[in-house]
Scaffold this motif. Structure first.
Motif, PDB file in Angstrom:
ATOM      1  N   LEU A 177      12.228  24.913  13.085  1.00 30.20           N
ATOM      2  CA  LEU A 177      11.486  26.171  13.108  1.00 30.20           C
ATOM      3  C   LEU A 177      10.323  25.726  13.630  1.00 30.20           C
ATOM      4  O   LEU A 177       9.423  26.559  14.177  1.00 30.20           O
ATOM      5  N   ARG A 178       9.475  24.694  12.917  1.00 28.85           N
ATOM      6  CA  ARG A 178       8.150  24.528  13.053  1.00 28.85           C
ATOM      7  C   ARG A 178       7.783  23.541  14.474  1.00 28.85           C
ATOM      8  O   ARG A 178       6.479  23.859  14.908  1.00 28.85           O
ATOM      9  N   TYR A 179       8.771  22.891  14.796  1.00 29.23           N
ATOM     10  CA  TYR A 179       8.524  21.899  16.069  1.00 29.23           C
ATOM     11  C   TYR A 179       9.074  22.152  17.356  1.00 29.23           C
ATOM     12  O   TYR A 179       8.531  21.663  18.249  1.00 29.23           O
ATOM     13  N   SER A 180      10.171  22.971  17.387  1.00 22.57           N
ATOM     14  CA  SER A 180      10.734  23.444  18.758  1.00 22.57           C
ATOM     15  C   SER A 180      10.780  24.926  18.932  1.00 22.57           C
ATOM     16  O   SER A 180      10.239  25.314  19.919  1.00 22.57           O
ATOM     17  N   HIS A 181      10.911  25.526  17.694  1.00 23.57           N
ATOM     18  CA  HIS A 181      10.460  27.125  18.023  1.00 23.57           C
ATOM     19  C   HIS A 181       9.038  27.351  17.913  1.00 23.57           C
ATOM     20  O   HIS A 181       8.716  28.540  18.496  1.00 23.57           O
ATOM     21  N   THR A 203      -2.372  27.590  28.910  1.00 20.54           N
ATOM     22  CA  THR A 203      -1.389  28.488  27.838  1.00 20.54           C
ATOM     23  C   THR A 203      -0.075  27.660  27.852  1.00 20.54           C
ATOM     24  O   THR A 203       0.613  28.050  27.229  1.00 20.54           O
ATOM     25  N   SER A 204       0.244  26.936  28.848  1.00 20.33           N
ATOM     26  CA  SER A 204       1.311  26.410  28.788  1.00 20.33           C
ATOM     27  C   SER A 204       1.543  24.822  28.816  1.00 20.33           C
ATOM     28  O   SER A 204       0.418  24.032  28.756  1.00 20.33           O
ATOM     29  N   VAL A 205       2.733  24.286  28.496  1.00 26.99           N
ATOM     30  CA  VAL A 205       2.775  22.977  28.299  1.00 26.99           C
ATOM     31  C   VAL A 205       4.171  22.346  28.911  1.00 26.99           C
ATOM     32  O   VAL A 205       5.119  23.358  28.903  1.00 26.99           O
ATOM     33  N   SER A 206       4.582  21.472  29.692  1.00 24.89           N
ATOM     34  CA  SER A 206       5.722  21.132  30.244  1.00 24.89           C
ATOM     35  C   SER A 206       7.077  20.733  29.219  1.00 24.89           C
ATOM     36  O   SER A 206       6.533  20.098  28.152  1.00 24.89           O
ATOM     37  N   TYR A 207       7.973  21.176  29.350  1.00 22.58           N
ATOM     38  CA  TYR A 207       9.062  20.768  28.198  1.00 22.58           C
ATOM     39  C   TYR A 207       9.398  19.198  28.347  1.00 22.58           C
ATOM     40  O   TYR A 207      10.295  18.810  27.519  1.00 22.58           O
ATOM     41  N   TYR A 208       9.227  18.685  29.701  1.00 19.39           N
ATOM     42  CA  TYR A 208       9.538  17.283  29.559  1.00 19.39           C
ATOM     43  C   TYR A 208       8.865  16.310  28.535  1.00 19.39           C
ATOM     44  O   TYR A 208       9.512  15.672  27.518  1.00 19.39           O
ATOM     45  N   GLY A 268      -2.320  23.934  26.269  1.00 24.24           N
ATOM     46  CA  GLY A 268      -1.294  24.924  25.989  1.00 24.24           C
ATOM     47  C   GLY A 268      -0.236  24.473  24.891  1.00 24.24           C
ATOM     48  O   GLY A 268       0.616  25.265  24.540  1.00 24.24           O
ATOM     49  N   SER A 269      -0.120  23.258  24.549  1.00 22.31           N
ATOM     50  CA  SER A 269       0.814  22.791  23.384  1.00 22.31           C
ATOM     51  C   SER A 269       0.402  23.550  22.023  1.00 22.31           C
ATOM     52  O   SER A 269       1.540  23.519  21.422  1.00 22.31           O
ATOM     53  N   ARG A 270      -0.468  24.079  22.034  1.00 22.09           N
ATOM     54  CA  ARG A 270      -0.855  24.824  20.746  1.00 22.09           C
ATOM     55  C   ARG A 270      -0.470  26.303  20.930  1.00 22.09           C
ATOM     56  O   ARG A 270      -0.609  27.078  20.048  1.00 22.09           O
ATOM     57  N   HIS A 271       0.086  26.539  22.387  1.00 18.19           N
ATOM     58  CA  HIS A 271       0.228  28.120  22.499  1.00 18.19           C
ATOM     59  C   HIS A 271       1.633  28.088  22.774  1.00 18.19           C
ATOM     60  O   HIS A 271       2.186  29.306  22.718  1.00 18.19           O
ATOM     61  N   MET A 272       2.354  27.370  23.291  1.00 17.56           N
ATOM     62  CA  MET A 272       3.680  27.441  23.808  1.00 17.56           C
ATOM     63  C   MET A 272       4.602  26.477  23.120  1.00 17.56           C
ATOM     64  O   MET A 272       4.137  25.000  23.018  1.00 17.56           O
TER      65      MET A 272
END
Length: 310
Positions: free
Chosen positions: A170-174, A92-97, A62-66
């Motif tokens: 833009l690239r790494y958090s958005h 499709t997801s990854v934790s924000y932690y 999920g890190s490449r999707h979210m």
């Protein structure tokens, strides 16, 4: 410090926020960093914890999707919600932690490099604390100061770095690009090494970790050998080749096989026993470690000491 949406509370509106990767992920980063600065961990233990977190993020499909922001917004649907359903969030997801932690780590090291050690993420957090907690009018009768938006954090980070950091965010958090680990670690005389895991083949299978006796599949990765072979969530894995498997043996048995091997498997689905064939691709899992650059400059070594001990 708190995101704007998290107090004062308005329960007539959704309470989700784009800023949990900051509020929780960067908190995780400092939780690890402070153990090193307090002398509870040595350098090796601290770097091992960072590398493990990077492994978790980079091995997550999920890190490449979210993005970090999207992960923050999705928290009500991921965080053990009572309405959790059998949907495709595992793929499709990854934790924000952990996602927020790696973004915070890289941001910290880049700021240190850009300012020759005069500033860091520490200063970003101090300025945020002063602006939004100490010096802002109270947003309510029960909370001091006011909440921040992610654009506020980006603004303060650019001010501290002495350069426009909008492309970074833009690239790494958005966005979903992997953070520039190599560039960041080089600032402090380190490098990130990536190599196939000792048991790198999973065939896209995730087991039920809640039951040590179970070989039930709780997830099948999209586009994986398991999905291509027709395996499904909730199948129970019985055999790999001719070997019966248990929770602790299925992965070592699977990794006796190599890339392009065709591997017979037997699963139980409801009351049926089903035979299928996995065609293994490249390893799905990689291990990461952080090691010292032998030719690191004295300046980089000094920046590392300042990072670890202040």
């Amino acid at each position: 410090l708190r995101p704007l949406e998290l107090g004062p509370w308005d329960f007539t509106r959704p309470a989700n926020t784009r800023g949990l990767w900051i509020a929780e992920g960067i908190t995780n980063y400092y939780g690890h960093l402070m153990q090193r600065r307090a002398g509870i961990w040595n350098d090796e233990e601290f770097l091992r914890a960072l590398a493990q977190n990077i492994s978790n993020v980079e091995n997550s499909p999920g890190s490449r999707h979210m993005s970090a922001e999207d992960s923050s917004l999705s928290a009500p649907f991921q965080d053990n919600a009572v309405h959790a359903q059998k949907i495709n969030l595992n793929n499709t997801s990854v934790s924000y932690y952990p996602k927020g932690e790696v973004v915070g780590l890289v941001l910290d090291l880049l700021i240190r490099g850009k300012t020759n050690g005069r500033a860091s993420l520490d200063e970003v957090m101090r300025r945020m604390y002063r602006e939004f907690y100490l010096n802002s009018p109270n947003a309510s009768y029960y909370l001091r100061g006011r909440g921040y938006e992610t654009k506020d954090f980006e603004r303060v980070a650019s001010q501290v770095a002495g350069t426009d950091m909008s492309d970074f965010f833009l690239r790494y958090s958005h966005g979903v690009e992997p953070p520039p680990y190599e560039q960041a670690f080089a600032q402090v005389g380190l490098r990130l090494v990536r190599e196939p895991a000792r048991e790198g083949h999973t065939a896209g299978i995730t087991m039920d970790f809640a039951d040590a006796e179970s070989t039930r599949l709780i997830n099948v990765r999209n586009g994986s050998p398991a999905e291509n072979a027709g395996l499904k969530q909730d199948d129970v894995l019985l055999k790999i080749g001719n070997a019966s498997v248990k929770r602790e043996t299925w992965l070592p048995i699977l990794n006796r096989y190599k890339e392009n091997d065709r591997v017979p498997v037997t699963v139980k689905r409801d009351r049926r026993t089903i035979n299928a064939t996995l065609t293994l691709g490249p390893p799905e899992r990689y291990d990461y470690r952080i090691e010292e650059l032998k030719d690191a400059s004295p300046e980089a070594r000094a920046l590392r000491t300042k990072w670890l001990e202040r």
